[in-house]
Design a protein around this motif. Sequence first.
Motif, PDB file in Angstrom:
ATOM      1  N   ILE A   1      -1.311  -2.452 -10.013  1.00 17.24           N
ATOM      2  CA  ILE A   1      -1.072  -2.279  -8.807  1.00 17.24           C
ATOM      3  C   ILE A   1      -1.966  -2.970  -7.646  1.00 17.24           C
ATOM      4  N   TYR A   2      -3.217  -2.581  -8.066  1.00 17.85           N
ATOM      5  CA  TYR A   2      -4.408  -3.180  -7.076  1.00 17.85           C
ATOM      6  C   TYR A   2      -4.366  -4.712  -6.917  1.00 17.85           C
ATOM      7  N   SER A   3      -3.694  -5.217  -8.075  1.00 23.46           N
ATOM      8  CA  SER A   3      -3.734  -6.748  -8.006  1.00 23.46           C
ATOM      9  C   SER A   3      -2.695  -7.152  -7.234  1.00 23.46           C
ATOM     10  N   ILE A   4      -1.653  -6.566  -7.384  1.00 23.55           N
ATOM     11  CA  ILE A   4      -0.453  -6.590  -6.489  1.00 23.55           C
ATOM     12  C   ILE A   4      -0.656  -6.431  -5.210  1.00 23.55           C
ATOM     13  N   GLU A   5      -1.107  -5.505  -4.680  1.00 19.39           N
ATOM     14  CA  GLU A   5      -1.726  -5.214  -3.328  1.00 19.39           C
ATOM     15  C   GLU A   5      -2.735  -6.124  -2.606  1.00 19.39           C
ATOM     16  N   LYS A   6      -3.440  -6.666  -3.425  1.00 19.44           N
ATOM     17  CA  LYS A   6      -4.462  -7.827  -3.213  1.00 19.44           C
ATOM     18  C   LYS A   6      -3.772  -9.229  -2.953  1.00 19.44           C
ATOM     19  N   TYR A   7      -2.691  -9.343  -3.955  1.00 21.76           N
ATOM     20  CA  TYR A   7      -1.931 -10.596  -3.600  1.00 21.76           C
ATOM     21  C   TYR A   7      -1.116 -10.370  -2.472  1.00 21.76           C
ATOM     22  N   LEU A   8      -0.257  -9.284  -2.098  1.00 20.48           N
ATOM     23  CA  LEU A   8       0.183  -9.137  -0.852  1.00 20.48           C
ATOM     24  C   LEU A   8      -0.376  -9.512   0.486  1.00 20.48           C
ATOM     25  N   THR A   9      -1.811  -8.785   0.326  1.00 21.64           N
ATOM     26  CA  THR A   9      -2.600  -8.836   1.421  1.00 21.64           C
ATOM     27  C   THR A   9      -3.096 -10.290   1.659  1.00 21.64           C
TER      28      THR A   9
ATOM     29  N   LYS B   1       8.883  -4.039  -8.938  1.00 23.12           N
ATOM     30  CA  LYS B   1       9.122  -2.678  -9.702  1.00 23.12           C
ATOM     31  C   LYS B   1       7.630  -2.672 -10.757  1.00 23.12           C
ATOM     32  N   LEU B   2       7.467  -1.358 -10.995  1.00 23.55           N
ATOM     33  CA  LEU B   2       6.142  -1.102 -11.707  1.00 23.55           C
ATOM     34  C   LEU B   2       6.674  -0.304 -13.210  1.00 23.55           C
ATOM     35  N   LEU B   3       6.142  -0.659 -14.115  1.00 18.71           N
ATOM     36  CA  LEU B   3       6.465  -0.075 -15.499  1.00 18.71           C
ATOM     37  C   LEU B   3       5.238   0.885 -15.652  1.00 18.71           C
ATOM     38  N   LEU B   4       5.629   2.256 -15.756  1.00 24.03           N
ATOM     39  CA  LEU B   4       4.742   3.480 -15.898  1.00 24.03           C
ATOM     40  C   LEU B   4       4.546   3.290 -17.321  1.00 24.03           C
TER      41      LEU B   4
ATOM     42  N   ASP C   1       2.370   6.557  -6.733  1.00 22.09           N
ATOM     43  CA  ASP C   1       1.645   7.551  -5.876  1.00 22.09           C
ATOM     44  C   ASP C   1       0.193   6.962  -5.482  1.00 22.09           C
ATOM     45  N   ASN C   2      -0.287   6.159  -6.413  1.00 21.29           N
ATOM     46  CA  ASN C   2      -1.726   5.658  -6.249  1.00 21.29           C
ATOM     47  C   ASN C   2      -1.745   4.353  -5.484  1.00 21.29           C
ATOM     48  N   GLN C   3      -0.695   3.848  -4.902  1.00 17.81           N
ATOM     49  CA  GLN C   3      -0.780   2.649  -3.886  1.00 17.81           C
ATOM     50  C   GLN C   3      -1.437   3.051  -2.663  1.00 17.81           C
ATOM     51  N   VAL C   4      -2.291   1.930  -2.061  1.00 17.26           N
ATOM     52  CA  VAL C   4      -3.096   2.259  -0.913  1.00 17.26           C
ATOM     53  C   VAL C   4      -2.475   1.662   0.327  1.00 17.26           C
ATOM     54  N   LEU C   5      -2.205   0.393   0.141  1.00 18.67           N
ATOM     55  CA  LEU C   5      -1.854  -0.688   1.314  1.00 18.67           C
ATOM     56  C   LEU C   5      -0.328  -0.691   1.427  1.00 18.67           C
ATOM     57  N   VAL C   6       0.503  -0.539   0.507  1.00 17.07           N
ATOM     58  CA  VAL C   6       1.913  -0.989   0.581  1.00 17.07           C
ATOM     59  C   VAL C   6       2.726  -0.407   1.666  1.00 17.07           C
ATOM     60  N   LYS C   7       2.546   0.833   1.979  1.00 14.10           N
ATOM     61  CA  LYS C   7       3.415   1.327   3.038  1.00 14.10           C
ATOM     62  C   LYS C   7       3.063   0.625   4.202  1.00 14.10           C
TER      63      LYS C   7
END
Length: 409
Positions: free
Chosen positions: A206-214, A367-370, A382-388
């Motif tokens: 998830i954090y690699s995805i957030e880094k990619y989006l930013t 989509k994330l696979l838990l 729940d653990n996303q930081v920047l997506v919202k």
Amino acid sequence: MEKINKRKIFNDPVLGFVSISDDLLFDIIEHPYFQRLRRISQTGLSYYVYPGATHSRFLHALGGIQLMQITHKILRDKGVEISKEEERASLIAILLHDIGHGPFSHALESTLLDGIHHENLSITFMNLLNEEFNNELSLAIDIFLNKYPRKFFHQLISSQIDLDRLDYLKRDSFFTGVSEGNVNSERIITMMNVINDELVIDSKGIYSIEKYLTSRMFMYWQVYFHKTSVTAEIYLIEALKRAKQLTKEGKEVPASDILNYFLKKSDFIKLTKVDLEKFAQLDDSDIISALKLWQADEDKILSLLSQFIIQRKLPFSCIISEPISKDKLLKLENATKELFDIEDGKNFVHQKDLSVLAYNDKKDPIKLLLKNGEIIELQKADNQVLVKDLRKKITRYHLCMPREIYGVK
């Protein structure tokens, strides 16, 4: 004597050695339609700001192949079945996804061929190549058009986290020197999986995805929407529009035979085979050569626009949070008209809105696979930081005008 293709290896400065072991794939790369991409700038006129950004669409397409080959291996290791036919087709689809780009990529997209998007041209060229290669591209075309039932193949080529973006962000970051765009594409690919024939990302990524989006958002504001390169592209568009207008009025505007064809023709509602064959020969060099000649043209507007681009004597430009009024724009245009002693100042004064939406949770969300096998959308983790915050569209306004009239009240 029939030509026999051997294994080919390209040395990519960003991703390393790219192996091409499929004869059909190599024959497509060798085709004049594809070779033209060597002469198409990947990032338009960004090299006016970042001198190293002279890389081509050709190199980006090869990078797409490399990332697709890595993805095939990762997914197969996770138990995803990919046939030889699907493997070849997805490689062809990523190779040809940008084949419809015109000179300077997005800069002249709707100028030379009014209203024709590069993706429409890409699929048209793919259909022509399909005829030439005995329908061996049919599956690739279905994947490109999202008609193939196994949706993840299309998502790897066109989605919010596709291989196209993973390559161009890393590549454009490398050649511009803008480190904010340097995404860890292999890390993200390692986190990819397929459930019910749709692409998902393992939740630990998830954090690699957030880094990619930013990273993508910062690349837009720092590179793709840089005020100077946007100004250069606006003036380039204005120069081509002016040349088309003069040609339409019956005036002779010096240009290559290929460019002259597009200056004279304005009806592209239905592309003919002649249109496509001409377009397949058009590249950045036709435009630059014409601009060099147009610097001395008797038409003052065309001459000035061309001089400003070729000599990099670009006007004042800025990015502002609120647009200026139409009355203010009119005053700036009138001041420009007087400054240059021309009939209209609209070619030199521009205001353009620039918008970036880092993550669209309404259209094809990631989509994330838990760990428990559940699949959730990225923004619901729940653990996303920047997506919202990344779901909010940011709009700014680009303004440019001759430096001599900056400050006109």
